[in-house]
Write an enzyme that holds these catalytic residues in place. Structure first.
Site, PDB file in Angstrom:
ATOM      1  N   ARG A 199       0.944  -0.859  -0.094  1.00 18.15           N
ATOM      2  CA  ARG A 199       0.138   0.016  -0.170  1.00 18.15           C
ATOM      3  C   ARG A 199       0.508   1.290   0.397  1.00 18.15           C
ATOM      4  O   ARG A 199       2.033   1.366  -0.164  1.00 18.15           O
ATOM      5  CB  ARG A 199      -0.633   0.039   1.312  1.00 18.15           C
ATOM      6  CG  ARG A 199      -2.269  -0.740   0.727  1.00 18.15           C
ATOM      7  CD  ARG A 199      -2.976  -0.386  -0.047  1.00 18.15           C
ATOM      8  NE  ARG A 199      -4.485  -1.326   0.024  1.00 18.15           N
ATOM      9  CZ  ARG A 199      -4.247  -2.236  -0.844  1.00 18.15           C
ATOM     10  NH1 ARG A 199      -3.327  -3.213  -1.344  1.00 18.15           N
ATOM     11  NH2 ARG A 199      -5.491  -2.637  -1.304  1.00 18.15           N
ATOM     12  N   GLU A 226      -3.799   7.803  -3.887  1.00 20.49           N
ATOM     13  CA  GLU A 226      -4.013   7.215  -5.477  1.00 20.49           C
ATOM     14  C   GLU A 226      -5.216   7.513  -5.819  1.00 20.49           C
ATOM     15  O   GLU A 226      -6.352   7.360  -5.562  1.00 20.49           O
ATOM     16  CB  GLU A 226      -4.008   5.335  -5.028  1.00 20.49           C
ATOM     17  CG  GLU A 226      -2.519   4.528  -5.526  1.00 20.49           C
ATOM     18  CD  GLU A 226      -2.996   3.634  -5.618  1.00 20.49           C
ATOM     19  OE1 GLU A 226      -3.852   2.427  -6.008  1.00 20.49           O
ATOM     20  OE2 GLU A 226      -1.852   2.334  -4.536  1.00 20.49           O
ATOM     21  N   HIS A 269      -0.907   0.020  -9.845  1.00 21.59           N
ATOM     22  CA  HIS A 269      -1.755  -0.725  -9.423  1.00 21.59           C
ATOM     23  C   HIS A 269      -2.035  -1.614 -10.231  1.00 21.59           C
ATOM     24  O   HIS A 269      -3.235  -2.127  -9.995  1.00 21.59           O
ATOM     25  CB  HIS A 269      -3.187   0.339  -8.391  1.00 21.59           C
ATOM     26  CG  HIS A 269      -3.127  -0.524  -7.041  1.00 21.59           C
ATOM     27  ND1 HIS A 269      -3.678   0.259  -5.989  1.00 21.59           N
ATOM     28  CD2 HIS A 269      -2.826  -2.146  -6.192  1.00 21.59           C
ATOM     29  CE1 HIS A 269      -3.980  -1.388  -4.742  1.00 21.59           C
ATOM     30  NE2 HIS A 269      -3.876  -2.085  -5.354  1.00 21.59           N
TER      31      HIS A 269
HETATM   32  C1  DGY Z   1      -6.528  -5.577  -3.205  1.00 25.01           C
HETATM   33  O1  DGY Z   1      -7.300  -6.516  -2.988  1.00 25.01           O
HETATM   34  O2  DGY Z   1      -5.946  -5.512  -1.476  1.00 25.01           O
HETATM   35  C2  DGY Z   1      -5.802  -5.073  -4.142  1.00 25.01           C
HETATM   36  O3  DGY Z   1      -4.460  -3.918  -4.045  1.00 25.01           O
HETATM   37  C3  DGY Z   1      -6.113  -5.261  -5.275  1.00 25.01           C
HETATM   38  O4  DGY Z   1      -4.817  -5.445  -6.245  1.00 25.01           O
END
Ligand code: DGY
Length: 323
Positions: free
Chosen positions: A242, A271, A289
């Protein structure tokens, strides 16, 4: 009996949307535009289940909406840091997620970024497209070996371990990790992995540092000006976890001053409005992402949500309950 009313915040893959149409009185986001806090509140008030995803923000203000009909947020995604879990609990809202099915595709993207940053992939692509490539020469675009290098993983859960397997068995990398828990013995034996007691130890010994820890108060800006100083000047940082785990400005400064060699990022603070400073740097590889973005994985994530909804509407134990 009328079908339960289900609200989906973004487009899902075709086969999963077809199943949703079949099973529920479903409202799909046909135009796939990001929805507002007001629209989320209204969904909570008018639907039996709301299915958000990782780019939707559900803070306390949204979750505290009065007169809610909804009792379950069946999240499309394994990460749920976009949902205020304390507020969900306070509002008696169930939250489910989609673990396991995106482990390999996310680890694949982490490995992609590791290779890209080590071998200056995006920079080479830009050079060729700009018609600036002067031809092969012994000293142009020199980069770093991946095979045999040391990979330090921060967070050693499903995705961290999947990345470690690819790196160790595919690229003969040495594996070290920093995690609150010691991994199972068969995992550490298979990967010859060693746990570091201190973050600083991992940072100073790794050629590549890859982040696989959850977002939260304890990991916010874990990578910052102070911790970046422990990394080798030849080392690279990879983030598929993240954005909040890394202080963007500190990383930009470290990349600009060559305090570290490079970075590969798939996730960002705020983001999709990432810090503009990244765009000016050659030594950072930027992906939008993409961790789970394969057709197979996104379909499997949708299937997971369907399984959670089915269990909820038939009073069975929820397969992936978070709260
Ligand atoms: C999630 O599912 O948390 C991922 O970051 C999506 O790609």
């Amino acid at each position: 009996m009328s079908k339960p009313k289900v609200f989906i915040t973004r487009r899902w893959t075709e086969s999963v949307e077809a199943k949703l149409r079949d099973l529920y009185d479903v409202t799909l986001n046909e135009t796939d535009r990001p929805l507002s806090a007001e629209e989320f509140k209204s969904a909570l008030q008018n639907y039996d289940a709301v299915c958000p995803t990782v780019c939707d923000s559900f803070p306390a203000d949204v979750l505290n909406a009065p007169n809610k009909r909804c009792k379950i947020l069946a999240n499309f995604g394994v990460g749920y840091n976009h949902i205020d879990i304390d507020a969900a609990k306070a509002n008696n809202l169930i939250v489910t997620n989609t673990p396991n099915v995106l482990t390999q595709s996310t680890a694949d993207i982490a490995m992609t970024l590791l290779l890209m940053t080590a071998r200056r992939g995006a920079e080479g692509d830009r050079l060729v497209r700009a018609k600036k490539w002067q031809g092969w020469c012994p000293t142009s675009m020199l980069s770093s070996n991946v095979t045999g290098a040391t990979l330090g993983l921060i967070g050693f859960g499903r995705i961290g371990q999947a990345m470690a397997r690819k790196a160790h068995h595919g690229f003969d990398m040495n594996i070290i990790y920093f995690s609150p828990r010691e991994a199972d013995e068969y995992v550490t034996q298979d990967l010859k992995a060693r746990r570091c007691d201190m973050l600083e130890e991992l940072l100073s010994q790794s050629d590549f540092v890859s982040l696989h820890c959850p977002a939260g108060a304890s990991t916010k800006h874990l990578i910052n000006a102070k911790t970046l100083k422990f990394m080798k000047p030849t080392a690279h940082l990879i983030n598929t976890a993240r954005g909040d785990v890394v202080n963007s400005q500190a990383l930009i400064d470290a990349l600009k001053t060559k305090q570290i060699a490079g970075a590969g990022l798939d996730v960002y603070e705020n983001e999709p409005n990432l810090h503009e400073g990244f765009l000016e740097l050659e030594n950072v590889q930027l992906l939008p992402h993409l961790g789970s973005a394969t057709l197979e994985t996104r379909t499997a994530m949708g299937e997971k949500v369907l399984a959670n909804l089915a269990a909820y509407f038939t009073d069975l134990p929820l397969p992936d309950r978070v709260v």
